[in-house]
Design a protein around this motif. Structure first.
Motif, PDB file in Angstrom:
ATOM      1  N   LEU A 144      -6.234  -1.974  10.051  1.00  0.00           N
ATOM      2  CA  LEU A 144      -5.443  -2.823  10.951  1.00  0.00           C
ATOM      3  C   LEU A 144      -5.149  -4.112  10.166  1.00  0.00           C
ATOM      4  O   LEU A 144      -4.794  -4.046   8.998  1.00  0.00           O
ATOM      5  CB  LEU A 144      -6.202  -3.118  12.264  1.00  0.00           C
ATOM      6  N   GLY A 145      -5.333  -5.256  10.806  1.00  0.00           N
ATOM      7  CA  GLY A 145      -5.172  -6.498  10.033  1.00  0.00           C
ATOM      8  C   GLY A 145      -6.532  -7.073   9.664  1.00  0.00           C
ATOM      9  O   GLY A 145      -6.658  -8.265   9.378  1.00  0.00           O
ATOM     10  N   SER A 207      -1.735  -2.136   0.026  1.00  0.00           N
ATOM     11  CA  SER A 207      -0.664  -2.111  -0.959  1.00  0.00           C
ATOM     12  C   SER A 207      -1.090  -2.971  -2.160  1.00  0.00           C
ATOM     13  O   SER A 207      -1.920  -3.870  -1.991  1.00  0.00           O
ATOM     14  CB  SER A 207       0.624  -2.666  -0.340  1.00  0.00           C
ATOM     15  N   THR A 233       5.135   3.152  11.003  1.00  0.00           N
ATOM     16  CA  THR A 233       5.481   1.816  11.501  1.00  0.00           C
ATOM     17  C   THR A 233       6.989   1.581  11.405  1.00  0.00           C
ATOM     18  O   THR A 233       7.626   1.103  12.356  1.00  0.00           O
ATOM     19  CB  THR A 233       4.753   0.746  10.664  1.00  0.00           C
ATOM     20  N   GLY A 263       3.802  -5.903   2.534  1.00  0.00           N
ATOM     21  CA  GLY A 263       2.828  -4.893   2.109  1.00  0.00           C
ATOM     22  C   GLY A 263       3.339  -3.527   2.501  1.00  0.00           C
ATOM     23  O   GLY A 263       4.546  -3.274   2.503  1.00  0.00           O
ATOM     24  N   ALA A 264       2.408  -2.641   2.854  1.00  0.00           N
ATOM     25  CA  ALA A 264       2.774  -1.255   3.157  1.00  0.00           C
ATOM     26  C   ALA A 264       3.826  -1.200   4.270  1.00  0.00           C
ATOM     27  O   ALA A 264       4.923  -0.647   4.088  1.00  0.00           O
ATOM     28  CB  ALA A 264       1.520  -0.501   3.590  1.00  0.00           C
ATOM     29  N   ALA A 265       3.509  -1.793   5.416  1.00  0.00           N
ATOM     30  CA  ALA A 265       4.413  -1.694   6.565  1.00  0.00           C
ATOM     31  C   ALA A 265       5.711  -2.481   6.314  1.00  0.00           C
ATOM     32  O   ALA A 265       6.796  -2.022   6.672  1.00  0.00           O
ATOM     33  CB  ALA A 265       3.708  -2.221   7.819  1.00  0.00           C
ATOM     34  N   ASP A 285       6.174 -13.458   2.089  1.00  0.00           N
ATOM     35  CA  ASP A 285       4.732 -13.201   2.032  1.00  0.00           C
ATOM     36  C   ASP A 285       4.044 -14.565   1.904  1.00  0.00           C
ATOM     37  O   ASP A 285       4.649 -15.607   2.177  1.00  0.00           O
ATOM     38  CB  ASP A 285       4.396 -12.235   0.895  1.00  0.00           C
ATOM     39  N   ARG A 286       2.774 -14.531   1.470  1.00  0.00           N
ATOM     40  CA  ARG A 286       2.019 -15.796   1.464  1.00  0.00           C
ATOM     41  C   ARG A 286       2.695 -16.902   0.662  1.00  0.00           C
ATOM     42  O   ARG A 286       2.578 -18.074   0.990  1.00  0.00           O
ATOM     43  CB  ARG A 286       0.625 -15.570   0.867  1.00  0.00           C
ATOM     44  N   VAL A 330       4.528  -8.057  10.079  1.00  0.00           N
ATOM     45  CA  VAL A 330       3.459  -7.083   9.790  1.00  0.00           C
ATOM     46  C   VAL A 330       2.538  -7.772   8.777  1.00  0.00           C
ATOM     47  O   VAL A 330       2.390  -7.332   7.645  1.00  0.00           O
ATOM     48  CB  VAL A 330       4.014  -5.736   9.252  1.00  0.00           C
ATOM     49  N   MET A 353       3.983  -7.587  15.022  1.00  0.00           N
ATOM     50  CA  MET A 353       3.291  -6.301  15.056  1.00  0.00           C
ATOM     51  C   MET A 353       1.918  -6.278  14.394  1.00  0.00           C
ATOM     52  O   MET A 353       1.298  -5.218  14.285  1.00  0.00           O
ATOM     53  CB  MET A 353       4.187  -5.244  14.379  1.00  0.00           C
ATOM     54  N   ASN A 355      -1.906  -6.263  13.929  1.00  0.00           N
ATOM     55  CA  ASN A 355      -2.992  -5.841  14.821  1.00  0.00           C
ATOM     56  C   ASN A 355      -4.318  -6.377  14.329  1.00  0.00           C
ATOM     57  O   ASN A 355      -4.511  -6.486  13.119  1.00  0.00           O
ATOM     58  CB  ASN A 355      -3.069  -4.305  14.844  1.00  0.00           C
ATOM     59  N   ILE A 383       5.254  -1.633  19.912  1.00  0.00           N
ATOM     60  CA  ILE A 383       5.820  -1.030  18.704  1.00  0.00           C
ATOM     61  C   ILE A 383       4.638  -0.638  17.837  1.00  0.00           C
ATOM     62  O   ILE A 383       4.072  -1.480  17.121  1.00  0.00           O
ATOM     63  CB  ILE A 383       6.696  -2.042  17.938  1.00  0.00           C
ATOM     64  N   ASN A 384       4.268   0.610  17.917  1.00  0.00           N
ATOM     65  CA  ASN A 384       3.066   1.047  17.200  1.00  0.00           C
ATOM     66  C   ASN A 384       3.339   2.432  16.649  1.00  0.00           C
ATOM     67  O   ASN A 384       3.978   3.256  17.313  1.00  0.00           O
ATOM     68  CB  ASN A 384       1.878   1.072  18.179  1.00  0.00           C
ATOM     69  N   ASN A 385       2.804   2.674  15.450  1.00  0.00           N
ATOM     70  CA  ASN A 385       3.086   3.969  14.814  1.00  0.00           C
ATOM     71  C   ASN A 385       2.580   5.164  15.616  1.00  0.00           C
ATOM     72  O   ASN A 385       2.940   6.301  15.326  1.00  0.00           O
ATOM     73  CB  ASN A 385       2.604   3.983  13.366  1.00  0.00           C
TER      74      ASN A 385
HETATM   75  N1  LIG Z   1       2.115  -2.104  14.975  1.00  0.00           N
HETATM   76  C1  LIG Z   1       1.922  -1.149  14.100  1.00  0.00           C
HETATM   77  O1  LIG Z   1       2.202   0.026  14.341  1.00  0.00           O
HETATM   78  C2  LIG Z   1       1.356  -1.472  12.782  1.00  0.00           C
HETATM   79  C3  LIG Z   1       0.905  -2.722  12.490  1.00  0.00           C
HETATM   80  N2  LIG Z   1       0.414  -2.986  11.255  1.00  0.00           N
HETATM   81  C4  LIG Z   1      -0.141  -4.302  11.045  1.00  0.00           C
HETATM   82  O2  LIG Z   1       0.584  -4.969  10.045  1.00  0.00           O
HETATM   83  C5  LIG Z   1      -0.294  -5.744   9.249  1.00  0.00           C
HETATM   84  C6  LIG Z   1      -0.149  -5.361   7.792  1.00  0.00           C
HETATM   85  O3  LIG Z   1      -0.514  -4.013   7.586  1.00  0.00           O
HETATM   86  P1  LIG Z   1      -0.260  -3.308   6.184  1.00  0.00           P
HETATM   87  O4  LIG Z   1       1.156  -3.438   5.788  1.00  0.00           O
HETATM   88  O5  LIG Z   1      -0.841  -1.950   6.305  1.00  0.00           O
HETATM   89  O6  LIG Z   1      -1.181  -4.190   5.243  1.00  0.00           O
HETATM   90  P2  LIG Z   1      -0.984  -4.617   3.709  1.00  0.00           P
HETATM   91  O7  LIG Z   1      -2.288  -5.150   3.293  1.00  0.00           O
HETATM   92  O8  LIG Z   1      -0.380  -3.499   2.940  1.00  0.00           O
HETATM   93  O9  LIG Z   1       0.100  -5.786   3.774  1.00  0.00           O
HETATM   94  C7  LIG Z   1      -0.098  -7.008   4.407  1.00  0.00           C
HETATM   95  C8  LIG Z   1       0.796  -8.037   3.735  1.00  0.00           C
HETATM   96  O10 LIG Z   1       0.799  -9.201   4.557  1.00  0.00           O
HETATM   97  C9  LIG Z   1       0.680 -10.316   3.706  1.00  0.00           C
HETATM   98  N3  LIG Z   1       0.140 -11.456   4.427  1.00  0.00           N
HETATM   99  C10 LIG Z   1      -1.125 -11.652   4.859  1.00  0.00           C
HETATM  100  N4  LIG Z   1      -1.239 -12.866   5.425  1.00  0.00           N
HETATM  101  C11 LIG Z   1      -0.018 -13.427   5.367  1.00  0.00           C
HETATM  102  C12 LIG Z   1       0.505 -14.671   5.787  1.00  0.00           C
HETATM  103  N5  LIG Z   1      -0.268 -15.581   6.368  1.00  0.00           N
HETATM  104  N6  LIG Z   1       1.812 -14.934   5.559  1.00  0.00           N
HETATM  105  C13 LIG Z   1       2.607 -14.032   4.959  1.00  0.00           C
HETATM  106  N7  LIG Z   1       2.159 -12.835   4.525  1.00  0.00           N
HETATM  107  C14 LIG Z   1       0.868 -12.539   4.725  1.00  0.00           C
HETATM  108  C15 LIG Z   1      -0.242  -9.837   2.597  1.00  0.00           C
HETATM  109  O11 LIG Z   1      -0.141 -10.654   1.442  1.00  0.00           O
HETATM  110  C16 LIG Z   1       0.297  -8.427   2.367  1.00  0.00           C
HETATM  111  O12 LIG Z   1       1.354  -8.418   1.438  1.00  0.00           O
HETATM  112  C17 LIG Z   1      -1.693  -5.510   9.822  1.00  0.00           C
HETATM  113  O13 LIG Z   1      -1.986  -6.524  10.738  1.00  0.00           O
HETATM  114  C18 LIG Z   1      -1.572  -4.207  10.546  1.00  0.00           C
HETATM  115  O14 LIG Z   1      -2.464  -4.097  11.620  1.00  0.00           O
HETATM  116  C19 LIG Z   1       0.399  -2.059  10.253  1.00  0.00           C
HETATM  117  C20 LIG Z   1       0.817  -0.797  10.497  1.00  0.00           C
HETATM  118  C21 LIG Z   1       1.278  -0.398  11.806  1.00  0.00           C
END
Ligand SMILES: NC(=O)C1=CN([C@@H]2O[C@H](COP(=O)(O)OP(=O)(O)OC[C@H]3O[C@@H](n4cnc5c(N)ncnc54)[C@H](O)[C@@H]3O)[C@@H](O)[C@H]2O)C=CC1
Ligand SMILES: CC(=O)C(=O)O
Ligand SMILES: [Mg+2]
Length: 465
Positions: A144-145, A207, A233, A263-265, A285-286, A330, A353, A355, A383-385
């Motif tokens: 998740l997050g 990622s 997603t 990242g991934a999403a 991103d950050r 995300v 989105m 989580n 909006i969830n996968n």
């Molecule tokens: N609603 C849904 O269906 C889904 C939600 N998500 C959520 O999306 C988020 C990311 O998931 P993934 O892409 O799998 O993770 P990931 O680790 O691949 O990517 C996260 C990205 O967010 C960036 N990030 C973190 N803090 C940040 C900030 N303060 N400002 C800007 N960028 C920032 C990171 O540097 C990274 O590039 C998680 O919270 C996850 O729960 C992910 C998949 C499905």
């Protein structure tokens, strides 16, 4: 969250009404009361109370115990209760009643079936669990997050995904959590376990490692491999966005979208937005907006910078959000402010989105946006996968697809979006509910059709079940 307070109340000191008042004075919302034991001098009751946090729960328990004659026997967290012993089990399809049954399901007769598969490996699809079984494979690196919490801590999420596969699409899915975060090792392990499964759902792998792992497995295996956090997603996000744009009367080609969390999403979502004709996308991103000409360590970010942000906008989220029609988050909790929302174009669409906690709380955003969605189950517009992975795998398994193609994903998006009828579409209903039974069937059908058109279906399954 909700808790169950087990209270022993001595009669003659405090009435149940006083207990209930004490709980609600502390902000607890009583949702159920069960009498557990009743005697002439004491009553034991389980009181289910909605609370806002662990501290809130402790506060209520303390206040209740202050009442004369009231003892708090136990405070249980209902969420932990449903996790006791795990959430799934395996079940035989038939009982083994006698030695004859035993010799057929097991040795010696089972050997003939093994040899048949040895001679023709494709028979594994009809003679084993393979055709209906998916591995939910994670290394616990981006759960998740919550970040890199490891394999054991990832299990509750993967068990949850397995439950959803079964309940929504009848698929037997198993969590496979690896205590190993090395890219090559994960690829090797996934390939080694692949004979058991009809498909592999990669989950919560951070990622950029997730891209190589998925690409290599797609290339080297003949069963569908699908990284849910990327594609599941993206598919659902696009479904929601198509409907939200319809609602606000804006066209894909005219809008500005800001995607936060590359990242991934975020990357997969951006690819789908580009394919859907959205031209002005800014990734943040950050370090702020990704922009052409900068050299990034992450190779996907170099691709991203080359293919997005046509006006080369630079700066923090609070700068590039200006005049954006759409925000796709995300990333991480609470990174979007009300001030940011006020800078967006008219009728803003916000998909926060992340989580379990979104980029902005809906209560804060609602007064300033036209459409608000989160990934959570407790607000409108989820909006969830989970709206994608059961149906997309149901379709892929049923037509024994070798891969999940771009067209199959796009077909899934359109199928999800069209589950919301024109006359139903409104700001709180841009995406169907997870419990809408039509979603899996429609996604399955659309995915099989697209798989056949793309030549990746190995079985001529009927599109309509
Ligand atoms: N609603 C849904 O269906 C889904 C939600 N998500 C959520 O999306 C988020 C990311 O998931 P993934 O892409 O799998 O993770 P990931 O680790 O691949 O990517 C996260 C990205 O967010 C960036 N990030 C973190 N803090 C940040 C900030 N303060 N400002 C800007 N960028 C920032 C990171 O540097 C990274 O590039 C998680 O919270 C996850 O729960 C992910 C998949 C499905
Ligand atoms: C929903 C999901 O897969 C995630 O937040 O990672
Ligand atoms: Mg996930």
């Amino acid at each position: 969250m909700s808790i169950i307070l087990r209270l022993e109340i001595e009669k003659g000191y405090t009435t149940f009404g006083e207990v209930a008042t004490a709980i609600s004075d502390k902000g607890g919302d009583i949702v159920a009361i069960d009498v557990i034991k009743e005697s002439s001098d004491k009553t034991t009751r389980d009181i289910t109370v909605k609370v806002s946090s662990q501290e809130h729960s402790e506060d209520i328990a303390e206040r209740t115990e202050e009442l004369k004659g009231v003892k708090v026997v136990n405070v249980s967290d209902r969420t932990f209760l449903v996790h006791l012993g795990g959430k799934i089990e395996t079940k035989p399809k038939m009982p083994i009643k006698n030695r004859d049954d035993l010799s057929r399901v097991y040795t010696p007769e089972v050997a003939r079936v093994c040899k048949a598969i040895e001679k023709d490996p494709s028979r594994a699809h009809s003679l084993t669990i393979k055709r209906n079984t998916v591995a939910v494979l994670s290394d616990g690196s981006a759960v998740l997050g919550l970040g890199n919490i490891g394999a054991a801590a990832a299990m509750p999420v993967m068990e949850g995904k397995a439950m959803l596969f079964k309940q929504l699409a009848g698929i037997d899915a198993f969590p496979v959590c690896l205590d190993n975060q090395d890219t090559e090792d994960i690829i090797k392990i996934a390939k080694a376990i692949a004979p058991t499964y009809g498909g592999i759902n990669l989950e919560d792998i951070s990622s950029p490692r997730c891209f190589e792992i998925e690409d290599r497995l797609k290339e080297e295996l003949d069963i569908p491999v699908f990284h849910d956090d990327q594609h599941g997603t993206a598919v659902v996000m696009l479904a929601g966005l198509l409907n939200a744009l319809k609602l606000v009367g804006k066209k894909e080609k005219d809008i500005k979208a800001v995607v936060v969390g590359i990242g991934a999403a975020g990357i997969a979502s951006t690819k789908m937005l580009l394919n859907a004709g959205i031209q002005n996308i800014i990734g943040v991103d950050r370090e702020g907006a990704l922009v052409k000409g900068k050299e990034y360590d992450n190779p996907m970010w170099n691709w991203y910078a080359e293919n997005t942000n046509p006006n080369e906008e630079t700066g923090e989220l609070s700068e590039v959000i200006k005049d954006a029609d759409v925000f796709i988050g995300v990333s991480a909790p609470n990174i979007l402010s009300v001030e940011d929302l006020k800078k967006m174009a008219e009728d803003p669409i916000v998909f926060a989105m992340a989580n379990p906690d979104p980029e902005i709380a809906p209560e804060k955003a609602w007064p300033h946006v036209r459409v608000m969605a989160t990934g959570r189950s407790d607000y409108p517009n989820q909006i969830n996968n989970v709206l994608c992975f059961p149906g997309i795998f149901r379709g892929a398994l049923d037509c024994r697809a070798t891969h999940i193609t771009e067209n199959m994903k796009l077909a899934a998006s359109v199928a999800i979006a069209s589950a919301v009828k024109e006359d139903e579409l409104n700001k709180d209903y841009i995406i169907p509910s997870v419990f809408n039974k039509q979603v899996v069937d429609h996604v399955r059908e659309a995915v099989i059709k697209a798989a056949k058109a793309d030549g990746v279906a190995r079985k001529d399954t009927k599109e309509r079940s």
